[in-house]
Motif scaffolding. Structure first.
Motif, PDB file in Angstrom:
ATOM      1  N   UNK A  80       0.843  -1.191   0.000  1.00 55.13           N
ATOM      2  CA  UNK A  80       0.000   0.000   0.000  1.00 55.13           C
ATOM      3  C   UNK A  80       0.881   1.244   0.000  1.00 55.13           C
ATOM      4  N   UNK A  81       0.561   2.188  -0.859  1.00 51.42           N
ATOM      5  CA  UNK A  81       1.345   3.409  -1.075  1.00 51.42           C
ATOM      6  C   UNK A  81       2.829   3.098  -1.281  1.00 51.42           C
ATOM      7  N   UNK A  82       3.062   2.061  -2.097  1.00 48.34           N
ATOM      8  CA  UNK A  82       4.427   1.711  -2.479  1.00 48.34           C
ATOM      9  C   UNK A  82       5.296   1.339  -1.278  1.00 48.34           C
ATOM     10  N   UNK A  83       4.668   0.960  -0.172  1.00 42.23           N
ATOM     11  CA  UNK A  83       5.442   0.616   1.017  1.00 42.23           C
ATOM     12  C   UNK A  83       5.963   1.820   1.767  1.00 42.23           C
ATOM     13  N   UNK A  84       5.495   3.005   1.431  1.00 49.18           N
ATOM     14  CA  UNK A  84       5.963   4.229   2.088  1.00 49.18           C
ATOM     15  C   UNK A  84       5.068   4.585   3.279  1.00 49.18           C
ATOM     16  N   UNK A 108       8.587   8.902  -3.611  1.00 46.68           N
ATOM     17  CA  UNK A 108       8.411  10.343  -3.511  1.00 46.68           C
ATOM     18  C   UNK A 108       9.437  11.124  -4.318  1.00 46.68           C
ATOM     19  N   UNK A 109      10.659  10.609  -4.449  1.00 46.33           N
ATOM     20  CA  UNK A 109      11.671  11.301  -5.249  1.00 46.33           C
ATOM     21  C   UNK A 109      12.762  10.312  -5.646  1.00 46.33           C
ATOM     22  N   UNK A 110      13.660  10.784  -6.506  1.00 50.79           N
ATOM     23  CA  UNK A 110      14.715   9.913  -7.014  1.00 50.79           C
ATOM     24  C   UNK A 110      15.691   9.513  -5.921  1.00 50.79           C
ATOM     25  N   UNK A 111      15.911  10.397  -4.963  1.00 53.97           N
ATOM     26  CA  UNK A 111      16.836  10.082  -3.872  1.00 53.97           C
ATOM     27  C   UNK A 111      16.340   8.875  -3.085  1.00 53.97           C
ATOM     28  N   UNK A 115      17.171  -5.352   9.108  1.00 55.85           N
ATOM     29  CA  UNK A 115      17.358  -4.431  10.222  1.00 55.85           C
ATOM     30  C   UNK A 115      16.889  -3.007   9.921  1.00 55.85           C
ATOM     31  N   UNK A 116      16.945  -2.604   8.665  1.00 59.57           N
ATOM     32  CA  UNK A 116      16.588  -1.231   8.301  1.00 59.57           C
ATOM     33  C   UNK A 116      15.132  -1.142   7.851  1.00 59.57           C
ATOM     34  N   UNK A 117      14.568   0.050   7.958  1.00 57.50           N
ATOM     35  CA  UNK A 117      13.223   0.273   7.445  1.00 57.50           C
ATOM     36  C   UNK A 117      13.259   0.303   5.924  1.00 57.50           C
ATOM     37  N   UNK A 118      12.437  -0.512   5.295  1.00 63.02           N
ATOM     38  CA  UNK A 118      12.373  -0.582   3.835  1.00 63.02           C
ATOM     39  C   UNK A 118      11.234   0.318   3.363  1.00 63.02           C
ATOM     40  N   UNK A 119      11.540   1.558   3.096  1.00 60.01           N
ATOM     41  CA  UNK A 119      10.487   2.520   2.780  1.00 60.01           C
ATOM     42  C   UNK A 119      10.186   2.488   1.285  1.00 60.01           C
TER      43      UNK A 119
END
Length: 493
Positions: free
Chosen positions: A289-293, A338-341, A387-391
């Motif tokens: 949902x919402x690209x996982x963001x 949300x952006x390229x970064x 371990x990290x958040x996969x946004x």
């Protein structure tokens, strides 16, 4: 007919403004922020960014207007919220288009976010009538102790880019409902949906001029001025744990209360007796949902080894069917990041995880900000993708042998926001949920849940404090003790 929700825009003028002291005006900074559509890169609007002088003006306006607002009858305050609710309901289609254009949200995502914002407004509308006090007894004769619930005064709100309308409203509406003035700083990638849109709603509803202010800016232009300013007593921040830690430190140094809604690394646990079809559907929704963001998204799906291969096969089949593309298309499920970064950062994390042993059961292509689904397996707990958040639309699927291993895996993270447990044995599911070190766990459901009257917040690096319902009322108010001596008290000297 829906009202014109954005009086500052036109086909020929993309310049947008801050909202300070009840007036729409450009920021005083020397930089222009270009607000871009994350799908096609087109410019939506331009903002002259606010500087520290604008921050000061906004906070002073909020403090002055708050003194007027606190004198408004509770039913008069509620009437303002009723107008705000009606305004949102009349403009749902316009707001949906804004969410798609500014943050790449699909129509499904927009519907969820707008519905949440409306529920928050409805709950906040009750706050003026819930500013209740108490009278407590005293050991001293003829004396009573009165506890008054009072607004804190002015609240600074920093909203995120992923759910800017709903999460911005989550702090703004209850803060105003509890009698406070507000200064809102939206994320630089979502200054309209997370900022000026909210200002337009409350301006239309008739709040006093200056009660709600919106400053569009970037951190290099203001440094810590938004948090350090002496007027706000509470800072409500939604965003990353790294920035949240800094906000908490600066707030503490300046004797302010910090409310932090931060990131997550949620686990969805599928026990051996789970309804497999339901678990697959919930897992797909929880991740993509919402690209996982979404901070509550399921980064890790933990499946009992007896079901693991069957679950993985069904999960991959469903994930492969998710349409990726233009968020304005009615059938799109996965739009742009949300952006390229953000896309580059996520891609680098995936490559690092693969380099350390993860195997991609599905590796979707990356095309600019469009990041197709990726499913990783054969993972060890110390792999960075665990371990990290996969946004973004990347997820780990991991087998476990028993409940203890599932709980240990779920807790093996510095985050503690949400989670889910799938089982036909509800009591067993609740027992496991209570062992998971998060602020929220959902049985036979998605990890993504938010209801306007239920405590929302995390443990560990996922935040401080709780929002929604009574918890928001607590966060945005303080209690004052006033004692009254009705007699003639005698003192020892």
């Amino acid at each position: 007919m829906a009202a014109d929700i954005d009086p500052e825009s036109s086909a020929t003028n993309r310049r947008r403004h801050c909202f300070i002291g009840g007036e729409w005006r450009p920021g005083s900074g020397d930089k222009v922020l270009i607000d871009r559509n994350p799908y096609d890169g087109s410019a939506i609007g331009e903002f002259a960014v606010a500087d520290t002088g604008d921050i000061d003006a906004a906070y002073r306006a909020a403090a002055a207007a708050q003194r007027e607002w606190v004198q408004v009858n509770a039913y008069g305050k509620r009437a303002v919220f009723e107008k705000a609710i009606a305004y949102v309901q009349e403009n749902i289609e316009t707001i949906t288009s804004m969410i798609g254009a500014e943050l790449g949200g699909t129509r499904l995502k927009a519907a969820v976010e707008i519905g949440l914002a409306i529920d928050i407004l409805k709950e906040a509308a009750t706050f003026p009538l819930r500013m209740e006090g108490r009278i407590l007894p005293s050991p001293i004769d003829d004396k009573e102790n009165r506890l008054y619930r009072e607004p804190v005064g002015v609240v600074g709100v920093i909203s995120p880019f992923n759910f800017p309308f709903g999460l911005g409203m989550k702090s703004v509406a209850p803060a105003i409902g509890a009698g406070n003035g507000v200064v809102l700083k939206p994320h630089e990638d979502t200054p309209i949906v997370g900022g000026t849109l909210i200002a337009q709603i409350f301006e239309s509803a008739g709040v006093p001029k200056g009660l709600l202010n919106v400053v569009v800016t970037e951190i290099p232009a203001i440094g810590d001025a938004f948090v350090e300013h002496p007027i706000p007593r509470v800072i409500s921040f939604t965003g990353s744990a790294v920035v949240g830690r800094h906000v908490a430190e600066v707030s503490a140094r300046n004797f302010k209360r910090a409310i932090l809604e931060l990131g997550g690394n949620s686990a969805l646990i599928v026990l051996a007796d789970a309804d497999l079809d339901l678990a697959v559907e919930a897992a797909v929704f929880s991740r993509f949902t919402h690209q996982g963001q979404i901070c509550m998204s399921a980064n890790r799906i933990l499946v009992h080894r007896d079901l693991y291969q069957d679950f993985l096969d069904r999960f991959l089949e469903k994930v492969r069917s998710l349409p990726v593309g233009d968020p304005s298309a009615p059938d799109t499920i996965i739009g742009p990041l949300i952006n390229q970064r953000q896309a580059d950062t996520l891609n680098a994390l995936v490559e690092r995880g693969i380099g350390q042993g993860a195997r991609p059961a599905l590796r979707g292509p990356v095309n600019g900000t469009l990041f197709a689904p990726t499913v990783l397996v054969d993972l060890t707990p110390d792999n960075p993708v665990m371990q990290e958040e996969l946004f973004g639309p990347v997820v780990c699927v991991v087998p476990f042998a028993d409940e203890d291993e599932a709980v240990n895996l779920a807790n093996d993270t510095r985050f503690g926001l949400s989670g889910a447990v799938h089982t036909r044995d509800i009591d067993r599911g609740v027992d496991i949920a209570r062992r998971i070190e998060t602020g929220m766990v959902h049985i036979n459901d998605t990890t993504i849940n938010d209801e306007a009257i239920v405590a929302f917040g995390g443990e560990k690096h996922s935040g401080l404090g709780r929002l929604n319902g009574d918890w928001s009322l607590h966060e945005f108010t303080t209690q004052k003790w006033i004692s009254v001596n009705h007699g003639r008290r005698r003192f020892p000297y």
